[in-house]
Structure formats: structure tokens, C-alpha cells
Design an enzyme around this catalytic site. Structure first.
Site, short mmCIF file in Angstrom:
data_model
loop_
_atom_site.label_atom_id
_atom_site.label_comp_id
_atom_site.label_asym_id
_atom_site.label_seq_id
_atom_site.Cartn_x
_atom_site.Cartn_y
_atom_site.Cartn_z
N TYR A 140 15.12 23.88 -11.90
CA TYR A 140 16.49 23.86 -12.44
C TYR A 140 17.37 22.86 -11.69
CZ TYR A 140 15.29 28.18 -14.90
OH TYR A 140 14.70 29.11 -15.71
N LYS A 190 1.72 29.59 -9.79
CA LYS A 190 0.80 28.99 -10.77
C LYS A 190 -0.05 28.00 -9.98
CE LYS A 190 -0.54 28.34 -15.06
NZ LYS A 190 -1.35 29.34 -15.77
N ASP A 222 1.17 33.84 -15.44
CA ASP A 222 0.79 34.28 -16.79
C ASP A 222 0.19 35.69 -16.72
OD1 ASP A 222 -1.02 32.86 -15.27
OD2 ASP A 222 -2.13 32.04 -16.95
N ASP A 246 13.25 33.87 -13.28
CA ASP A 246 14.19 33.98 -14.38
C ASP A 246 13.51 34.70 -15.56
OD1 ASP A 246 16.34 33.63 -16.02
OD2 ASP A 246 16.16 31.45 -16.21
N ASP A 250 13.83 39.05 -16.70
CA ASP A 250 14.31 39.53 -18.01
C ASP A 250 13.27 40.43 -18.65
OD1 ASP A 250 16.68 38.20 -17.77
OD2 ASP A 250 16.68 37.49 -19.85
#
Ligand code: NAD
Length: 365
Positions: A140, A190, A222, A246, A250
């Protein structure tokens, strides 16, 4: 005396902030502490009044406070404004100014709400995890972040960068938290594909050496997403980089029954920390007196523990919420079928009353 900056913001922000102030006044009365509140403008309301979503005065107020409590920002009225005037820019701005790098999002399913979760009861029973998300680094913020034209074709670039210092400091937060919980840290990355994740994994192994009492495991992001849906109640502390955090937070949040139940804390290394419920400004219900104040109360609970070390206050608040839910008190968002519900003020009053009874009982007993 503790100086608390209040940033109520837009939509339901002011309604739930009002309830939080009443709760903190109750806390102060019970433990003999003075909380001094000062309000600052942020978000859409600040754009209307000061032509910026984050006035300088608000920044100064926050920097000179012991902790900051924010409601929520945004709403349809400001959706068409250019980027620098959008309410969310104020929120990203204050996080950046305060350098709050560690975002803690506990996801706890209160037993009496297990039928409100979208997953089957047996899957979510006992759900109680903590997502520790790195908040000020990663893709980001990495540079370059731009559009280019290469051989006549448009190309977009985002950059995922992490320094070892950024990785280590968030890992230390996770390991310290794990010591107060089940002594397990799950680091999500990852590493099979990303170089930044391989550095992350190496650093996690190194930091773990300083916490021999805590078990470290690794999971690819994943796989973590899949397991969070299949077996959410087997997780405890999850630490991960900004974008993975992030997305996973959620996902985790959706399991807890309602967005109106989820608190968060964003901690800096040595300045004041920022506390806010996970949900947004809920413009669809703003001003109707039906917003759920629980996320805000649990956010206050995190502030009491993490900024002020008032661990027992935090426990009493959480217990008061649990008792109210166990007795069947629900705001509208928590109802299933035609269950009865109460408004924001009534829910707030009931929980504060339970808090007072619990706190006085323990202090006198
Ligand atoms: P939202 O979280 O505001 O609302 C999603 C749904 O959950 C709505 O139906 C809402 O009524 C409900 N809900 C949320 N909090 C609730 C509560 N405490 N009690 C009862 N119901 C609740 O998300 P959205 O609708 O996608 O966004 C609305 C605005 O909020 C947008 O402008 C968005 O950009 C902004 N937003 C702000 C923040 C923040 O300030 N941290 C976070 C997310 C979204």
C-alpha cells in the site's frame, strides 16, 4: 488524568462515541480516574467545515493526547469528491501521522451469538482469535506506485517492500500478545512466491528465538483463508503483512455475527495509539438510534488495557457485554428472525449498568 482525543466522524460515529464517553465516565467514577475529553473533526464533517478531511488542529490534538478514540468516517454525501478531499483520506492520514504500525483486530464470537454467524454453530463455537496486521508498510505504501506506458501499452505498478526492521517490530508485538494468550503465533505469508515473504519468514524464525515459550508456525495466505472458513476456532494469534491482514481480517470479522461487534487498536512505537471500531459510518442507519454500540465499547476496553494498563476494567467491560448478550439484549443487527431488539442508548445503558455492578462487586468483595 488521561487525555483522550475524540474523533466522532460521520454517520453513526457521533452516536456511538457518545455512548463510549458515558462508559468511560462510568469507568472513571469506579476506579477514581479522570478522563479529559477533547473533540476533533475528521472525515466528511471536517470537509464541510474546514475544507479538509484532516485539519491541522485535529493532528495536534491527537499528538498531544494519551489515546485517540475514533468513530467512523465517510458517507454518500462525500463519495464524489476528489481523492485528497475524501473522508477516508483523513483516516489514512491520521494513521500515517501517528505512525500506528500495529493493527490489532480481535475476533471473538460471544457464545450467545453463535446463531448470528454465517457459519454453522459447531464450526464457530469458541472462536476467539487475534489478527495482528502490519499497517504502515508493504504494497500500500511501496514506491514506485505508478502507471507507465511500455511499448504503447498502459502498465500499472505497485511495489511490495518490507525492511527487516518493519518485519521484526510487528512480530515482536505478536509474540508479546501470544504470551498473554495461548502462546501460539501463526505467521501468514506467501513465501512460496514472494521474496518479501521469504524475508518475513526468516525474520519470524529469528524473532521466535527470543520467545522460547511461544510456538511459531507458518501458513501460506491462500491456505489461511481456506482454514479460517473451515476451522476458524483453531486459530489464535495471526501475524501478517499489510495487504494479507486487510483481507484476512475482514474475512475473520464476517464470522463474528455482525460488523457492529468488532473493535480494533492501532499501536505506535512510542506515541499515542488509535482505537476505532472496525465498521464504517453505516449511513443507512445513521440518526435512527439503532446502531450497535458494542464494537465501540470493546474498542474502549482495548484502550483501557493497552494504553493505560487497566486490565481489570477491560475484563469488566467484556464481561458486561457478554452478560447483556446472554440475557438476550440485542441491537437490530444482531437479531435472527423476529427476535426483540433495543436501541443504541438502551443497549449502552444496560451494558454500563452491568459494568458498574461487576466493578463495584469485585472492588468491594
Ligand atoms: P459499514 O461498515 O458502514 O456498513 C456495512 C453494514 O453494516 C451496513 O448495513 C451497516 O448498517 C451495518 N453496520 C455497520 N456498523 C454497524 C453498527 N455499529 N450497528 C449496526 N449495524 C452496523 O460499511 P459500508 O456501508 O461499506 O461503508 C459506509 C461508509 O463508511 C463508506 O463511506 C465507507 O467508505 C466508510 N467506511 C469507513 C470506515 C472507517 O471509518 N474506519 C471503515 C469502513 C467503511
Amino acid at each position: 488524568m488521561k487525555k483522550i482525543a475524540l474523533l466522532p466522524g460521520d454517520g453513526i460515529g457521533p452516536e456511538i462515541t457518545k455512548e463510549a464517553v458515558l462508559l468511560m465516565e462510568e469507568v472513571g467514577a469506579v476506579i477514581g480516574e479522570t478522563f479529559q475529553f477533547q473533540e476533533g473533526a475528521i472525515g466528511g464533517g471536517a470537509v464541510d467545515r474546514y475544507s479538509t478531511p484532516l485539519p491541522e488542529e485535529t493532528i495536534r490534538l491527537c499528538q498531544h493526547s494519551d489515546a485517540i478514540l475514533m468513530g467512523a468516517v465517510g458517507g454518500p454525501k462525500w463519495d464524489r469528491l476528489p481523492g485528497h478531499l475524501r473522508p477516508e483520506t483523513g483516516l489514512l492520514g491520521i494513521r500515517k501521522v501517528l505512525n500506528v504500525f500495529a493493527n490489532l483486530r480481535p475476533v471473538h464470537l460471544f457464545p450467545s451469538l453463535s446463531s448470528s454467524s454465517p457459519l454453522k454453530e459447531e464450526r464457530v463455537k469458541g472462536l476467539d482469535l487475534m489478527i495482528v496486521r502490519e499497517l504502515t508498510g508493504g504494497i500500500y505504501f511501496g514506491q514506485p506506485k505508478e502507471r507507465r506506458t511500455v511499448e504503447g501499452k498502459e502498465v500499472a505498478v505497485d511495489t511490495l517492500t518490507y525492511t527487516e526492521d518493519e518485519i521484526e517490530r510487528i512480530l515482536h508485538v505478536a509474540f508479546k500478545l501470544a504470551r498473554k494468550r495461548k502462546k501460539e503465533v501463526l505467521s501468514v505469508d506467501k513465501a512460496n512466491v514472494l521474496e518479501s515473504s521469504r524475508l518475513w519468514r526468516e525474520k519470524a524464525e529469528q524473532v521466535a528465538l527470543a520467545y522460547p515459550d511461544v510456538t511459531l508456525t507458518h501458513m501460506l495466505v491462500d491456505s489461511a483463508a481456506m482454514q479460517l472458513v473451515l476451522k476458524p476456532n483453531t486459530f489464535d494469534v495471526i501475524v501478517t503483512e499489510n495487504m494479507f491482514g486487510d483481507i484476512l481480517s475482514d474475512l475473520g470479522g464476517a464470522l463474528a455475527g455482525s460488523l457492529g461487534m468488532l473493535p480494533s487498536a492501532s499501536l505506535s512505537e512510542n506515541g499515542p495509539s488509535l482505537y476505532e471500531p472496525v465498521h464504517g459510518s453505516a449511513p443507512d442507519i445513521a440518526g435512527k438510534g439503532i446502531a450497535n454500540p458494542v464494537a465501540m465499547f470493546l474498542t474502549v476496553s482495548m484502550m483501557m488495557e493497552l494504553s493505560f494498563g487497566f486490565t481489570e476494567v477491560s475484563r469488566w467491560i467484556n464481561q458486561a457485554v457478554e452478560e447483556a448478550l446472554d440475557e438476550g439484549y440485542r441491537t437490530k443487527d444482531l437479531t435472527v428472525g423476529d427476535e426483540k431488539w433495543v436501541g443504541t442508548e438502551e443497549m449502552g445503558r444496560v451494558i454500563r449498568e452491568k459494568f458498574r455492578t461487576l466493578a463495584k462487586g469485585e472492588r468491594n468483595g
